[in-house]
Design a protein around this motif. Sequence first.
Motif, PDB file in Angstrom:
ATOM      1  N   ARG A  87       0.819  -1.209   0.000  1.00 58.00           N
ATOM      2  CA  ARG A  87       0.000   0.000   0.000  1.00 58.00           C
ATOM      3  C   ARG A  87       0.856   1.264   0.000  1.00 58.00           C
ATOM      4  O   ARG A  87       0.327   2.372   0.056  1.00 58.00           O
ATOM      5  CB  ARG A  87      -0.935  -0.004   1.203  1.00 58.00           C
ATOM      6  CG  ARG A  87      -1.946  -1.134   1.173  1.00 58.00           C
ATOM      7  CD  ARG A  87      -2.963  -1.000   2.293  1.00 58.00           C
ATOM      8  NE  ARG A  87      -3.874  -2.136   2.351  1.00 58.00           N
ATOM      9  CZ  ARG A  87      -4.961  -2.287   1.602  1.00 58.00           C
ATOM     10  NH1 ARG A  87      -5.274  -1.353   0.721  1.00 58.00           N
ATOM     11  NH2 ARG A  87      -5.728  -3.352   1.733  1.00 58.00           N
ATOM     12  N   ARG A 384     -13.271   1.721   2.301  1.00 54.75           N
ATOM     13  CA  ARG A 384     -11.856   1.470   2.596  1.00 54.75           C
ATOM     14  C   ARG A 384     -11.138   2.817   2.708  1.00 54.75           C
ATOM     15  O   ARG A 384     -11.291   3.682   1.846  1.00 54.75           O
ATOM     16  CB  ARG A 384     -11.234   0.613   1.486  1.00 54.75           C
ATOM     17  CG  ARG A 384      -9.784   0.220   1.742  1.00 54.75           C
ATOM     18  CD  ARG A 384      -9.274  -0.721   0.657  1.00 54.75           C
ATOM     19  NE  ARG A 384      -9.283  -0.140  -0.672  1.00 54.75           N
ATOM     20  CZ  ARG A 384     -10.158  -0.429  -1.624  1.00 54.75           C
ATOM     21  NH1 ARG A 384     -11.150  -1.269  -1.387  1.00 54.75           N
ATOM     22  NH2 ARG A 384     -10.103   0.147  -2.813  1.00 54.75           N
ATOM     23  N   ASP A 386      -7.291   4.771   3.899  1.00 57.66           N
ATOM     24  CA  ASP A 386      -5.911   4.677   4.371  1.00 57.66           C
ATOM     25  C   ASP A 386      -5.243   6.039   4.278  1.00 57.66           C
ATOM     26  O   ASP A 386      -5.622   6.892   3.466  1.00 57.66           O
ATOM     27  CB  ASP A 386      -5.110   3.608   3.621  1.00 57.66           C
ATOM     28  CG  ASP A 386      -4.890   3.927   2.153  1.00 57.66           C
ATOM     29  OD1 ASP A 386      -4.139   4.855   1.845  1.00 57.66           O
ATOM     30  OD2 ASP A 386      -5.482   3.225   1.300  1.00 57.66           O
ATOM     31  N   VAL A 401       1.830   3.658   6.355  1.00 58.94           N
ATOM     32  CA  VAL A 401       0.445   3.745   5.940  1.00 58.94           C
ATOM     33  C   VAL A 401      -0.399   2.928   6.908  1.00 58.94           C
ATOM     34  O   VAL A 401       0.016   1.864   7.380  1.00 58.94           O
ATOM     35  CB  VAL A 401       0.246   3.254   4.487  1.00 58.94           C
ATOM     36  CG1 VAL A 401       0.611   1.784   4.350  1.00 58.94           C
ATOM     37  CG2 VAL A 401      -1.190   3.480   4.021  1.00 58.94           C
ATOM     38  N   ALA A 402      -1.586   3.436   7.236  1.00 58.57           N
ATOM     39  CA  ALA A 402      -2.521   2.723   8.109  1.00 58.57           C
ATOM     40  C   ALA A 402      -3.933   3.011   7.629  1.00 58.57           C
ATOM     41  O   ALA A 402      -4.197   4.061   7.025  1.00 58.57           O
ATOM     42  CB  ALA A 402      -2.355   3.153   9.565  1.00 58.57           C
ATOM     43  N   GLY A 403      -4.849   2.072   7.909  1.00 61.10           N
ATOM     44  CA  GLY A 403      -6.215   2.284   7.465  1.00 61.10           C
ATOM     45  C   GLY A 403      -7.161   1.213   7.951  1.00 61.10           C
ATOM     46  O   GLY A 403      -6.809   0.373   8.793  1.00 61.10           O
ATOM     47  N   ALA A 456      -1.838  -1.891   8.712  1.00 65.62           N
ATOM     48  CA  ALA A 456      -0.743  -0.916   8.735  1.00 65.62           C
ATOM     49  C   ALA A 456       0.461  -1.516   8.036  1.00 65.62           C
ATOM     50  O   ALA A 456       0.648  -2.744   8.017  1.00 65.62           O
ATOM     51  CB  ALA A 456      -0.384  -0.524  10.163  1.00 65.62           C
ATOM     52  N   ARG A 473      -2.237  -6.917   9.746  1.00 63.67           N
ATOM     53  CA  ARG A 473      -3.662  -6.726   9.478  1.00 63.67           C
ATOM     54  C   ARG A 473      -4.470  -7.579  10.442  1.00 63.67           C
ATOM     55  O   ARG A 473      -4.127  -8.741  10.706  1.00 63.67           O
ATOM     56  CB  ARG A 473      -4.000  -7.109   8.039  1.00 63.67           C
ATOM     57  CG  ARG A 473      -5.492  -6.933   7.684  1.00 63.67           C
ATOM     58  CD  ARG A 473      -5.775  -7.401   6.281  1.00 63.67           C
ATOM     59  NE  ARG A 473      -7.179  -7.291   5.932  1.00 63.67           N
ATOM     60  CZ  ARG A 473      -7.710  -6.407   5.098  1.00 63.67           C
ATOM     61  NH1 ARG A 473      -6.928  -5.518   4.513  1.00 63.67           N
ATOM     62  NH2 ARG A 473      -9.009  -6.391   4.833  1.00 63.67           N
TER      63      ARG A 473
END
Length: 738
Positions: A87, A384, A386, A401-403, A456, A473
Motif C-alpha cells: 500500500r 476502505r 488509508d 500507511v494505516a487504514g 498498517a 492486518r
Amino acid sequence: MLPADRTRSFAGHLPAALLFSTSALVLSSTALTAQERGEITTGSHAVALEELAVQGTGAGTRLLAPTPYTAAPTGLNLTTPNRSGSRLDLSPLQTPASIEVIPGQKIRERGQETVQEAITQNAAGITTIGAPGNGLGAYTSRGFAGVNSVMQLYDGTRLYVGAGTITYPFDTWNVDRIEVLRGPASVLYGDGAIGGVINVVPKKPVAVPINAARAALGSDGVKRLAIDSGGPIGENVFYRLNVSANQANGWLRQNGDFSNLAVSGAVLYQATPDLAFTLSHDYGYQEPLRYFGTPLIGGRIDPRTRFNNYNVNDSRIVFEDNWTQFKTEWTPTADITIRNTAYRLKSDRHWRNVESYTFMPSTGLIRRTNPIEIFHNQEQIGNRFDAAFKGELFGFRNEFVAGFDVNHIKFSHTNNSPYRGETSVNPFVFNPGVFSSLDLTTLGYATSSDQYSLFAENRLVLTEQLSLIAGVRYDAPTVRRSDPRTPSAGFTKDFSALSYRFGAVYNPTPDSSLYASYATAVDPVNSLITLSLAQKDFELSTGEQIEVGYKQLFWEGRGEFTLAGYRITKDNLLTADPLRPAVSIQVGSQSSHGVEAFASLGLWENWRVEGNIALVHAQYDDFQQAVGGAAVNFAGNQPISVPARVANLWLSWAFAPRWEARAGVQFVGEIFSDFANTVRRPAYEVVNASVDYRVSETSHFSVRAYNLLDKVYPVTGSSVSWLLGRPRSVEVAYNVAF
C-alpha cells in the motif's frame, strides 16, 4: 516509473500542445511513426500514451507522461509502482515479494480477450481451474487452488466470494494493467489469499482526448465491437468510457453460442491541485458458453464427440454485475496522502443446466445427471480508508500507511437441491431435450455478513541500498445464516485473524535487488459468506511462507529478470477423523516449495522474447478422506488441480516497417483430479500467434490464430469427463484511433 533515459526520450517526442493544453489531439501507441517507435522504446514496442495524469487546474494544468501507475508495454515493469504488493506504492524492485505488472496494451496486442487468458498466458505459475459454471474465475498459484486461496480484486476492491463463484471482471478491453502478487497476501487483503492476489486495474480518466475503436470477425461466428473514449468535459473534469461487446455461435455443435457486454465509465473531478474525486461504474452482462465437459469413452476423448455439448436445449447461464466506486484522494502536503474508497458491488446469477455426463459401457449411452437450477443474489456495501505518511524514524527515512476496511454483504442462494433426475442420450447423434427436474426451485439459504479490518504497513530506509518493510492486518468477520428449509440450520459465527509480513530489500545497484521475506495468511474452509452449518465451528486455515528472490534490469533497460524461491505451509485443513471417517476434523496440512523465473529481453532492434517458468512441489502432509467407510491417508500426494510445471514463452518480431508478428506457447503440466492421484489430466501446450499490419499512423489490422496446432486438451477434468479448451480458431481485427 521509466528509467530516466527512457523518460527523457519519451518526453522529447511529446508535442508542446500535448504537454500544455487539452486540445483535441489524438494519440495512441499505434499513432507513432516507425522512427519514433524505435527511438522511444526497446525494440519495436511503443510506450503507451493512453494514460496521462492531471496535476493542478486551469491554466496551471500540467500533464505527467507517463504517470507512475502506467505500465510500459514491454518488459517486466520492475520499476513501475503498484498497490497490489504494497500500500506504499512501491515498485517490484522495492518490494520483498514476487510482483508482476502486465500492461493492458500487451494483453490486447497478444489477442487475449478475456481476463483468464491474460493471467494464465502471461503470469508465472498461474493456471486456471475455472469453468463457465463458476464464471471462469478460479486459479491455482504456488500449490494452492481455488477462489478461497487465490484472491481476485478489481481496481483494488474485493468482492467476497459467494458459493465459490466470481463473475467480474471478464473482458480485457478496459484493462490498464493486471497486477499479480504470488504468495500469501492476507496482510494486505484479508482471508483467502495464501496462494496470491490478482488485481485487475481499469483504464482511468485522461486529460488529453482519446478515441479508439476495434471491430473483429472470426471463425465460429465470432463478432467483437469495442470503443474507448476519454478526455476533458470541463476545466477540471475528465472522463473515460469503455464499451466492449462480444458474440459467437461457438465451436460446439449444440448450444455453443455465447455473448457478453462490458461497460466501464469513470469521471474525475480535480477540485483543487491536491484534492481529486473519482466516480466510476462498471457493468457486466454475460451469457457464457453453457458447456460443462465432454465425457470420456474408454478413458479418452472420442474424436466423434469432441464438438458435442450434452447440455439441454433450454439451458441457461446469465451473470449480471454492477460495481460502483467513489474514490477520494487528498494530498495536503508532499508527505501526506489520504485515500478513501466507498463502494457498492452487486451480482445476480442464474444457472439452469444438466451438468454431469458419464459414458455407460453397459448401454453405450451418455448418462446425464444433476439438473441444476440456481440463483445467486449478492450485494456488498463498504468503505476502505488509508493514510500514508513520509518522514523520519530514528533519523532514517520512513514511509508509513494505516487504514481500515468495513463492509456489509447480503447473499441469497435459491436452488432445486438435491438436483434429482437423469436422462440418457446417444453419444454421437442425439436430441439435447429440455430441462426437467424432480425438485422445485426455492430459497435454500440467505446470509448477512459484516466485516471490519485494520491494517498498517511501514518501510524504513536504513541506507540507500537497504530497506526493511513490515505489515500487519487484523480481520473480524461475522457471518449470519438463515435456512428457511431447515430453520435449525441457521447460525451466527464470529471469526478473527491476525496476519503479518516482514522483509528486507537490498539493492546492490539501482537496477537490482535481493530480498527475503516472511509472511502469514489465512484461508476460509469454504467461501466465508456461504459457510454451512457443518462448517461453522471450524476456524480459518492458517499458513506461512518464507521467500527469497533476486530482480535485475540489465542491458540499459533492454533486459529484465526475476528469480524467486519459496516454501509455504498451510494448516487446519478439513480431514476425516480416523476413528469416525464420516466426521471431518480440522487437523490437516499441506505444503509447497518451488522456484519461479521470469525474463524479458530486447534481443535486437526489432526482436523481443519474454518467458517464465514455475516449478512447484506441492503435497498433502497430513490429509485423510473417507473412502468406502474407512479413513484413507493421502499424505505425500499432489493436491487436486495443482500442476508441478507451468511455463509461458512469447516472441515478437517487427520484420518490416509496418509489420509485426507474435507467437506464444503456454505449457501446463499434468494434474490429478482425485486425492489418490489415480485420475490424471495430461499436460498440454497451446500455441497462439498473430500478425499486425499498420495501415496508417492511427490504424492497424490484426490476424490472430488461437490454438494454432489444433491441440485437443483438457483445461480441467475428472474420471468421467474433461472440460476441453477451444479448438483452432482465427480472428481478423481492425483497430483505429480517431
